[in-house]
Write an enzyme that holds these catalytic residues in place. Structure first.
Site, PDB file in Angstrom:
ATOM      1  CB  SER A 192     -38.241  21.252  -1.828  1.00 46.44           C
ATOM      2  OG  SER A 192     -38.108  19.047  -1.709  1.00 46.44           O
ATOM      3  CG  ASP A 404     -38.143  17.842   5.296  1.00 44.79           C
ATOM      4  OD1 ASP A 404     -39.089  17.252   4.760  1.00 44.79           O
ATOM      5  OD2 ASP A 404     -37.344  19.163   5.091  1.00 44.79           O
ATOM      6  CG  HIS A 444     -40.732  19.146   2.467  1.00 43.67           C
ATOM      7  ND1 HIS A 444     -39.425  19.093   2.788  1.00 43.67           N
ATOM      8  CD2 HIS A 444     -40.649  19.132   1.214  1.00 43.67           C
ATOM      9  CE1 HIS A 444     -38.769  19.082   0.843  1.00 43.67           C
ATOM     10  NE2 HIS A 444     -39.734  19.518   0.016  1.00 43.67           N
TER      11      HIS A 444
END
Length: 532
Positions: A192, A404, A444
């Site tokens: 991320s 995601d 994610h």
């Protein structure tokens, strides 16, 4: 496939006991607070020996950082905490965890998430167990928030690039000093915002790392925040005709999986290639006299909003601002909770405009998004090619979950092709130093309906397991690439039940531009899949 419960084994316990520390190791660690003083910018805050199994209270347990106020360590180690000034008005805090059983003199730096003021303690536990001397830091401020950036450009600069570079250099000095031995290989791993940090290192200071693992990178940073604003504008707030509740979004997601799951030849709850999925929300539209309460259906206005939600975001000139949301991903409250997007709002308030009263709803528009992309503070967009990385001969492995719900996986495909075009390199030429692995069914960074566990950051702590095989995962595959010259063609993924730590299935994920292809047989067995 037979389920496997992943727990401690006698062999693991024996290996920990075999690597028991000497009295000299413990004493040397304790003396660091007095013996280590590398420069005027660095202050030692703590040095202590920590045995495996310690319930370690996190010293900066900001409410936005940790789900738990403690971390249980897995390796006997020396723990060093430093405070490093980056300017007259900014600085970072970092920790170096140096295990007794230091494997091959390997050094690893971990990234951050979100707005990035949290030390990745669970990942430090995992990687020191693997034998890495591991460094993690708070990215120049405390908490997963941009508030400390208000009227302090030094903190913004730390977030954009300087903290990761400073922590890396400071950590190398500390680890070499403690072990009285040089580092052999240096690695980075993050997801991320941590993925963006990894790309920043690959683009701007690749000499620091022999191997970089960057997951679900938040690069094209400015436009990423704009797409979250666009989602909010499309869907509205509770009470608006366009708004969908979380229950309705879950039903939409289930509908999309039903519509697209079988496109890969097997119905297994995972959309293998979301980019060929074109959701039809009208299939859930109410007929005359029907309502959500009576028939679990949505209005025509809601269906129109959902259709637009799954479209790319374009600027006034027709150019792409950001790709569409991943079909089949869980649409979380972070994206469509009815409030203005938290991370984007804080970034604009505290980093860009230095105005706590700045209002998102009154200011966001296509023109605003275009202007924000031009205001690229300290090149936080992280959208350059990999010329510098190629020159070093060092390696980059990226991955992105195709389920995601926060950062569209299509952005990672887009970055790969951008690098290919801008450097005039074919995929086989890129393979020498840059490989990208799409991970179907991964959310994610962690969890998901597919084989999401790939031995990466933020994954180990999500399970209740205390031993998980890492061979074939992204980190150890990078080690093999760097140290043995064996480049990864596939990444082994596992589906692990988060409640029970039972491994339910496994699959080898293919290196782009090859795709996972179902060959027939039990879809839960990796041999039933190939790369084409």
């Amino acid at each position: 496939m037979k389920s496997v419960i992943l727990t401690w084994t006698a062999s693991v316990l024996f290996s920990l006991a075999a690597a028991a520390p000497s009295a000299g190791f413990e004493q040397q660690c304790a003396r660091l607070a007095q013996s280590y003083s590398p420069d005027a910018q660095t202050k030692v805050l703590l040095s202590e020996f920590v045995p495996a199994g310690t319930n370690l209270t996190n010293p900066d347990n900001h409410p936005s950082c940790q789900t738990k106020p403690f971390t249980v360590t897995l390796a006997d180690m020396c723990r060093l905490r430093l405070k490093v000034a980056t300017s007259d008005t900014s600085g970072l805090e970092m920790e170096a965890w140096m295990p007794v059983d230091w494997k091959e003199n390997r050094y690893l730096v971990l990234g951050n998430g979100g707005l990035g003021g949290c030390i990745a303690y669970p990942d430090m536990t995992f990687t020191t167990w693997l034998g890495f001397a591991t460094v993690a830091h708070n990215n120049g401020h405390l908490g997963d928030t941009a508030k400390p950036m208000l009227n302090n450009p030094g903190v913004v600069e730390d977030y954009a690039y300087r903290a990761i570079k400073t922590a890396t250099k400071s950590g190398k000095k500390a680890v070499s000093h403690f072990y009285k031995s040089p580092l052999k290989k240096s690695y980075y791993m993050g997801c991320s915002s941590g993925g963006r940090q990894g790309l920043k290192a690959a683009q701007d200071f690749p000499e620091e790392f022999d191997g970089i693992v960057a997951g679900a990178p938040a690069n094209d940073f400015n436009n990423l925040f704009s797409i979250t604003g666009n989602y909010h504008k499309i869907m509205g707030k509770p009470g608006d005709a366009t708004y969908l509740s979380q229950e309705q979004w879950t039903a939409i997601r289930d509908l999309i999986i039903k519509q697209c799951d079988g496109l890969d030849g097997v119905v297994d709850g995972v959309i293998e290639e979301p980019r060929i999925c074109n959701p039809r929300p009208e299939a859930m539209m109410c007929a005359a006299g029907q309502t959500w309460k009576s028939h679990k259906c949505i209005t025509a206005t809601q269906a129109s909003a959902v259709r637009k939600f799954f479209e790319p975001f374009y600027g006034s000139d027709g150019n792409l601002i950001y790709p569409r949301f991943d079909p089949g991903a869980e649409v979380t409250t972070d994206v469509t909770g009815g409030e203005s997007p938290q991370f984007a709002t804080e970034w604009y308030k505290y980093a860009v405009f230095n105005d706590p009263n700045w209002d998102f709803d009154s200011n966001f528009s296509v023109a605003f998004a275009e202007e924000m992309n031009r205001i690229d503070l300290y090149n936080v967009s992280t959208w350059k090619d990999l010329t510098a990385l190629k020159k070093t001969g060092h390696k980059l492995l990226t991955y992105h979950g195709l389920q995601d719900g926060l950062i569209s996986s299509e952005n990672s495909y887009r970055y790969y092709e951008h690098v290919s075009r801008s450097m005039s390199l074919t995929s086989s030429e890129l393979d020498e130093f840059y490989r990208y692995f799409p991970i179907p069914g991964q959310s994610h960074c962690h969890s998901g309906d597919g084989n999401w566990f790939i031995g990466a950051t933020s994954q180990f702590a999500r399970t209740k397991a205390t031993e998980i095989p890492t061979e074939g995962g992204v980190l150890m595959s990078m080690v093999k690439w760097v140290e043995e010259g064996v480049a990864p063609e596939r990444i082994l993924g596992r589906n692990i039940d988060l409640a029970t730590s039972v491994e339910k299935s496994s699959k080898e994920h293919c290196k782009w531009p090859l795709k996972n292809v179902y060959l027939g047989g039990d879809a839960n067995v990796k041999e039933s899949w190939g790369c084409q």
